[in-house]
Scaffold this motif. Structure first.
Motif, PDB file in Angstrom:
ATOM      1  N   LYS A 295      64.407 149.796 -33.111  1.00 43.69           N
ATOM      2  CA  LYS A 295      64.038 149.544 -31.721  1.00 43.69           C
ATOM      3  C   LYS A 295      65.215 149.820 -30.786  1.00 43.69           C
ATOM      4  O   LYS A 295      65.050 150.408 -29.715  1.00 43.69           O
ATOM      5  CB  LYS A 295      63.550 148.104 -31.557  1.00 43.69           C
ATOM      6  N   ARG A 296      66.429 149.406 -31.203  1.00 41.83           N
ATOM      7  CA  ARG A 296      67.613 149.683 -30.374  1.00 41.83           C
ATOM      8  C   ARG A 296      67.828 151.185 -30.225  1.00 41.83           C
ATOM      9  O   ARG A 296      68.167 151.679 -29.146  1.00 41.83           O
ATOM     10  CB  ARG A 296      68.853 149.023 -30.989  1.00 41.83           C
ATOM     11  N   GLU A 297      67.612 151.936 -31.299  1.00 41.11           N
ATOM     12  CA  GLU A 297      67.770 153.390 -31.238  1.00 41.11           C
ATOM     13  C   GLU A 297      66.738 154.016 -30.305  1.00 41.11           C
ATOM     14  O   GLU A 297      67.062 154.924 -29.533  1.00 41.11           O
ATOM     15  CB  GLU A 297      67.665 153.980 -32.640  1.00 41.11           C
ATOM     16  N   LYS A 298      65.504 153.540 -30.372  1.00 45.45           N
ATOM     17  CA  LYS A 298      64.452 154.051 -29.470  1.00 45.45           C
ATOM     18  C   LYS A 298      64.790 153.734 -28.014  1.00 45.45           C
ATOM     19  O   LYS A 298      64.620 154.574 -27.127  1.00 45.45           O
ATOM     20  CB  LYS A 298      63.091 153.441 -29.820  1.00 45.45           C
ATOM     21  N   LEU A 299      65.250 152.511 -27.753  1.00 51.15           N
ATOM     22  CA  LEU A 299      65.613 152.135 -26.383  1.00 51.15           C
ATOM     23  C   LEU A 299      66.789 152.956 -25.880  1.00 51.15           C
ATOM     24  O   LEU A 299      66.835 153.336 -24.705  1.00 51.15           O
ATOM     25  CB  LEU A 299      65.917 150.640 -26.306  1.00 51.15           C
TER      26      LEU A 299
ATOM     27  N   LEU B 158      67.433 156.022 -26.796  1.00 54.83           N
ATOM     28  CA  LEU B 158      66.873 157.339 -26.490  1.00 54.83           C
ATOM     29  C   LEU B 158      66.118 157.329 -25.166  1.00 54.83           C
ATOM     30  O   LEU B 158      66.175 158.295 -24.392  1.00 54.83           O
ATOM     31  CB  LEU B 158      65.935 157.795 -27.606  1.00 54.83           C
ATOM     32  N   GLN B 159      65.421 156.236 -24.879  1.00 55.58           N
ATOM     33  CA  GLN B 159      64.706 156.134 -23.605  1.00 55.58           C
ATOM     34  C   GLN B 159      65.690 156.093 -22.442  1.00 55.58           C
ATOM     35  O   GLN B 159      65.466 156.723 -21.404  1.00 55.58           O
ATOM     36  CB  GLN B 159      63.809 154.901 -23.600  1.00 55.58           C
ATOM     37  N   ALA B 160      66.799 155.359 -22.613  1.00 52.40           N
ATOM     38  CA  ALA B 160      67.828 155.325 -21.566  1.00 52.40           C
ATOM     39  C   ALA B 160      68.432 156.715 -21.381  1.00 52.40           C
ATOM     40  O   ALA B 160      68.723 157.135 -20.250  1.00 52.40           O
ATOM     41  CB  ALA B 160      68.902 154.308 -21.920  1.00 52.40           C
ATOM     42  N   LEU B 161      68.629 157.431 -22.478  1.00 58.35           N
ATOM     43  CA  LEU B 161      69.144 158.794 -22.405  1.00 58.35           C
ATOM     44  C   LEU B 161      68.157 159.702 -21.674  1.00 58.35           C
ATOM     45  O   LEU B 161      68.546 160.549 -20.870  1.00 58.35           O
ATOM     46  CB  LEU B 161      69.413 159.323 -23.815  1.00 58.35           C
ATOM     47  N   ALA B 162      66.868 159.500 -21.924  1.00 61.28           N
ATOM     48  CA  ALA B 162      65.845 160.291 -21.242  1.00 61.28           C
ATOM     49  C   ALA B 162      65.892 160.033 -19.743  1.00 61.28           C
ATOM     50  O   ALA B 162      65.820 160.976 -18.932  1.00 61.28           O
ATOM     51  CB  ALA B 162      64.464 159.940 -21.797  1.00 61.28           C
ATOM     52  N   GLU B 163      66.044 158.766 -19.346  1.00 57.38           N
ATOM     53  CA  GLU B 163      66.160 158.433 -17.915  1.00 57.38           C
ATOM     54  C   GLU B 163      67.381 159.094 -17.310  1.00 57.38           C
ATOM     55  O   GLU B 163      67.333 159.626 -16.197  1.00 57.38           O
ATOM     56  CB  GLU B 163      66.268 156.918 -17.732  1.00 57.38           C
ATOM     57  N   ARG B 164      68.484 159.049 -18.040  1.00 53.80           N
ATOM     58  CA  ARG B 164      69.737 159.628 -17.554  1.00 53.80           C
ATOM     59  C   ARG B 164      69.584 161.136 -17.371  1.00 53.80           C
ATOM     60  O   ARG B 164      70.012 161.711 -16.379  1.00 53.80           O
ATOM     61  CB  ARG B 164      70.840 159.305 -18.563  1.00 53.80           C
ATOM     62  N   MET B 165      68.963 161.782 -18.346  1.00 51.61           N
ATOM     63  CA  MET B 165      68.777 163.231 -18.269  1.00 51.61           C
ATOM     64  C   MET B 165      67.849 163.620 -17.125  1.00 51.61           C
ATOM     65  O   MET B 165      68.052 164.645 -16.481  1.00 51.61           O
ATOM     66  CB  MET B 165      68.223 163.762 -19.588  1.00 51.61           C
TER      67      MET B 165
ATOM     68  N   ARG C  31      56.039 154.667 -20.142  1.00 50.79           N
ATOM     69  CA  ARG C  31      55.424 155.499 -21.178  1.00 50.79           C
ATOM     70  C   ARG C  31      56.036 156.906 -21.174  1.00 50.79           C
ATOM     71  O   ARG C  31      56.231 157.518 -22.223  1.00 50.79           O
ATOM     72  CB  ARG C  31      53.911 155.586 -20.965  1.00 50.79           C
ATOM     73  N   HIS C  32      56.355 157.382 -19.979  1.00 48.29           N
ATOM     74  CA  HIS C  32      56.939 158.708 -19.848  1.00 48.29           C
ATOM     75  C   HIS C  32      58.322 158.759 -20.516  1.00 48.29           C
ATOM     76  O   HIS C  32      58.646 159.729 -21.195  1.00 48.29           O
ATOM     77  CB  HIS C  32      57.031 159.079 -18.367  1.00 48.29           C
TER      78      HIS C  32
ATOM     79  N   ALA D  60      61.716 160.464 -24.992  1.00 52.50           N
ATOM     80  CA  ALA D  60      62.565 160.033 -26.104  1.00 52.50           C
ATOM     81  C   ALA D  60      62.041 160.605 -27.417  1.00 52.50           C
ATOM     82  O   ALA D  60      62.832 161.065 -28.262  1.00 52.50           O
ATOM     83  CB  ALA D  60      62.626 158.507 -26.160  1.00 52.50           C
ATOM     84  N   ASN D  61      60.731 160.602 -27.597  1.00 55.81           N
ATOM     85  CA  ASN D  61      60.156 161.180 -28.817  1.00 55.81           C
ATOM     86  C   ASN D  61      60.439 162.682 -28.899  1.00 55.81           C
ATOM     87  O   ASN D  61      60.713 163.210 -29.974  1.00 55.81           O
ATOM     88  CB  ASN D  61      58.655 160.922 -28.885  1.00 55.81           C
TER      89      ASN D  61
END
Length: 176
Positions: free
Chosen positions: A24-28, A30-37, A72-73, A78-79
């Motif tokens: 879960k920490r890894e997924k979160l 990745l989601q933060a990285l997606a927001e940053r990107m 969700r986006h 992240a996926n």
């Protein structure tokens, strides 16, 4: 599940793999990285060899307004990012964050110079002139006096002009 039972905690360490919490920490992350990107300029992101699906998802980001849809986006991006070259992605994001830190440190240094000069700090003027020997001393003194007057009156105009002058002076001295 083909795990063998251990006396202490139920399973042997070799067969466990990452815990649910770790996943879960890894997924979160990745989601933060997606927001940053998504907040980065496209020209910077184009240095990465992202898939068409990842580009489509990143391009779709500005039109999504609902907070739940946005969550969700981020999960969707992240996926998609899991299939990308994460070393290059992390390197690009780290470079961008490093540039932002340096820019923030530069602005804070300018702000400290302005505050010291307005406060008539002992030696601040001579230290700034030593740091920027080609600075127009007369104009600097005039701007400092105007900033001191405007600060007493609660006006922001002259302190802003002083800040811009300090920024331009320091930039021109570092270019040489």
């Amino acid at each position: 599940m083909n795990a063998t039972i251990d006396d202490e905690d139920g399973y042997e360490d070799e067969e466990r793999g990452p815990s649910k919490s770790q996943l879960k920490r890894e997924k979160l992350a990745l989601q933060a990285l997606a927001e940053r990107m998504a907040g980065m300029p496209r020209a910077e992101l184009e240095r990465l060899n992202l898939s068409a699906a990842t580009w489509a998802a990143l391009d779709e980001t500005p039109r999504i307004k609902d907070i739940r849809a946005r969550g969700r986006h981020w999960k969707r991006i992240a996926n998609l990012l899991e299939r990308e070259d994460m070393a290059a992605v992390h390197a690009l994001v780290d470079q961008a964050e490093d540039r932002e830190r340096k820019a923030a440190a530069h602005l804070h240094a300018l702000e400290r110079w302005r505050e010291r000069l307005i406060a008539d700090d002992e030696g601040a003027l001579s230290e700034f002139i030593d740091a920027c020997p080609e600075v127009d001393r007369q104009q600097l003194r005039t701007l400092i006096r105007a900033a001191q007057r405007d600060q007493e009156r609660g006006r922001p105009d002259a302190p802003r002009k002083l800040f811009r002058f300090l920024r331009d002076s320091l930039e021109s001295s570092t270019e040489m």
